[in-house]
Structure formats: structure tokens, C-alpha cells
Design an enzyme around this catalytic site. Structure first.
Site, mmCIF file in Angstrom:
data_model
loop_
_atom_site.group_PDB
_atom_site.id
_atom_site.type_symbol
_atom_site.label_atom_id
_atom_site.label_comp_id
_atom_site.label_asym_id
_atom_site.label_seq_id
_atom_site.Cartn_x
_atom_site.Cartn_y
_atom_site.Cartn_z
ATOM 1 N NE ARG A 1 -22.310 8.516 20.520
ATOM 2 C CZ ARG A 1 -23.366 9.490 21.231
ATOM 3 N NH1 ARG A 1 -23.523 10.434 20.561
ATOM 4 N NH2 ARG A 1 -24.042 9.242 22.052
ATOM 5 C CG HIS B 1 -11.254 14.342 6.049
ATOM 6 N ND1 HIS B 1 -11.293 13.029 6.745
ATOM 7 C CD2 HIS B 1 -11.798 15.054 7.065
ATOM 8 C CE1 HIS B 1 -11.808 13.055 7.814
ATOM 9 N NE2 HIS B 1 -12.023 14.321 8.099
ATOM 10 C CG ASP C 1 -14.169 17.833 16.462
ATOM 11 O OD1 ASP C 1 -14.342 17.509 17.570
ATOM 12 O OD2 ASP C 1 -13.400 18.653 16.128
ATOM 13 C CG ASP D 1 -7.714 10.389 3.532
ATOM 14 O OD1 ASP D 1 -7.559 9.074 3.525
ATOM 15 O OD2 ASP D 1 -6.845 11.144 3.119
ATOM 16 C CG HIS E 1 -11.151 17.561 12.557
ATOM 17 N ND1 HIS E 1 -10.194 17.620 11.754
ATOM 18 C CD2 HIS E 1 -12.284 17.445 11.751
ATOM 19 C CE1 HIS E 1 -10.609 17.567 10.495
ATOM 20 N NE2 HIS E 1 -11.832 17.253 10.566
ATOM 21 N N GLY F 1 -14.019 22.373 9.384
ATOM 22 C CA GLY F 1 -13.882 20.933 10.254
ATOM 23 C C GLY F 1 -13.437 21.226 11.539
ATOM 24 C CG ASP G 1 -15.953 18.057 11.264
ATOM 25 O OD1 ASP G 1 -16.407 18.258 10.196
ATOM 26 O OD2 ASP G 1 -15.007 17.509 11.551
#
Length: 135
Positions: free
Chosen positions: A98, A10, A92, A82, A89, A57, A62
């Protein structure tokens, strides 16, 4: 054995990732590097190494890295995110993290974990194979 490593950060963590990458350049240069857009450009310039750049991203980068994970084409994710500055996003980002859990992919989300992961004796050990779930 060359791995594919994703490097993502980030905005407020980009400099930290660049400094970390410079410290570990000798290891990183042995592998294929991929990154989201802006981060990839900064890393290419700082490391003087080829870095495949996906989209930024928020513009789908992402998700492109997530696709690599789902297809079994990514070995490690270094994602300096961050947690104190929410990004537009964020869904995302959550989906990407995950997928790391779903596919048992090593992921480092901060400097300490990245240091431990890249210096692990298993990192460049060709005999080590992560267990892939058989969904």
C-alpha cells in the site's frame, strides 16, 4: 546516481530472488541494497556485496522498509512475495505494498516485473525523477 533498492522475498521465493539478483549483479552493485533479515543474509553470501539487513519480515522488517518508503529514502522495492502461501505477517505485507502506491514507488512483485523494471532505460537515468505526491 546511486539508488537505495530493497530486496525482499518470502520463503518459497528466496531462491528465485537470489538467482535473479545474480543475473543482475552488474546493475545491483552500483546501488545501496537493503533487505529483510534472512533474505539479506542469503543475498550477501550469494552476491558478495554489502546488504543492509533489517529485521526478519514477521519481526518488523517489512515495517522498517515501509518506514524508508514513508520517509522518502527508498527508490525501488523488489518484493518476491508468495501469493499461494499466506504468511502470519500478511497485514504487514499489504501495508508495505500500500505504501508503494501511496508514495508512487516502483515495486516489482514477480520475476517478469523485476526484469522489466531493472532493464528499463529509466532505471539508471539520472534525469528521471519519480513524481512524489504532495500530501
Amino acid at each position: 546516481m546511486q539508488k537505495t533498492l530493497a530486496l525482499v522475498a518470502h520463503d518459497h521465493k528466496k531462491q528465485e530472488l537470489i538467482e535473479w539478483s545474480l543475473q543482475h549483479k552488474a546493475v545491483l552493485e552500483k546501488h545501496k541494497l537493503v533487505a529483510t533479515g534472512t533474505t539479506g543474509g542469503l543475498l550477501t553470501e550469494a552476491l558478495q556485496l554489502p546488504v543492509h539487513r533489517f529485521k526478519s519480515g514477521p519481526l518488523g522488517g517489512d515495517q522498517q522498509i515501509g518506514a524508508l518508503i514513508a520517509e522518502g529514502n527508498l527508490d525501488v522495492l523488489f518484493f518476491f512475495w508468495d501469493p499461494l502461501n499466506p504468511a502470519p505477517h500478511d497485514p504487514d505485507v499489504k501495508a508495505l505494498l500500500r505504501l508503494c502506491s501511496v508514495w508512487n514507488l516502483p515495486v516489482a512483485c514477480n520475476l517478469s516485473t523485476a526484469d522489466m523494471l531493472i532493464t528499463s532505460p529509466l532505471f539508471d537515468n539520472p534525469a528521471y525523477k519519480r513524481k512524489m505526491p504532495g500530501y
